[in-house]
Motif scaffolding. Structure first.
Motif: not given
Length: 54
Positions: A42-44, A48-49, A51-54
Motif C-alpha cells: 500500500p505504501a508503494e 506512486g499516486a 507522485a502522479v497527482g495534480p
C-alpha cells in the motif's frame, strides 16, 4: 487484522496491544505485498499516486 494478529496474540494489556498492532500495521503497509495491488505494498501504491497527482 483480527485474524492475522489480534486472535493469534494474547496481549496482557493495552500498551502491549498498541505496540503489537503498530508493528503489524507497519508490516502490512510497508512490507507485505498485496495481490490486488499488483503485488506492491500500500505504501508503494500511495507514493506512486502522490507522485502522479495534480
Amino acid at each position: 487484522m483480527k485474524h492475522e494478529n489480534v486472535y493469534l496474540n494474547s496481549y496482557p494489556d493495552v500498551m502491549e496491544m498498541e505496540a503489537g498492532l503498530g508493528g503489524w500495521f507497519s508490516f502490512y503497509n510497508h512490507e507485505r505485498p498485496h495481490q490486488a495491488l499488483g503485488y506492491r505494498t500500500p505504501a508503494e501504491v500511495y507514493r506512486g499516486a502522490a507522485a502522479v497527482g495534480p
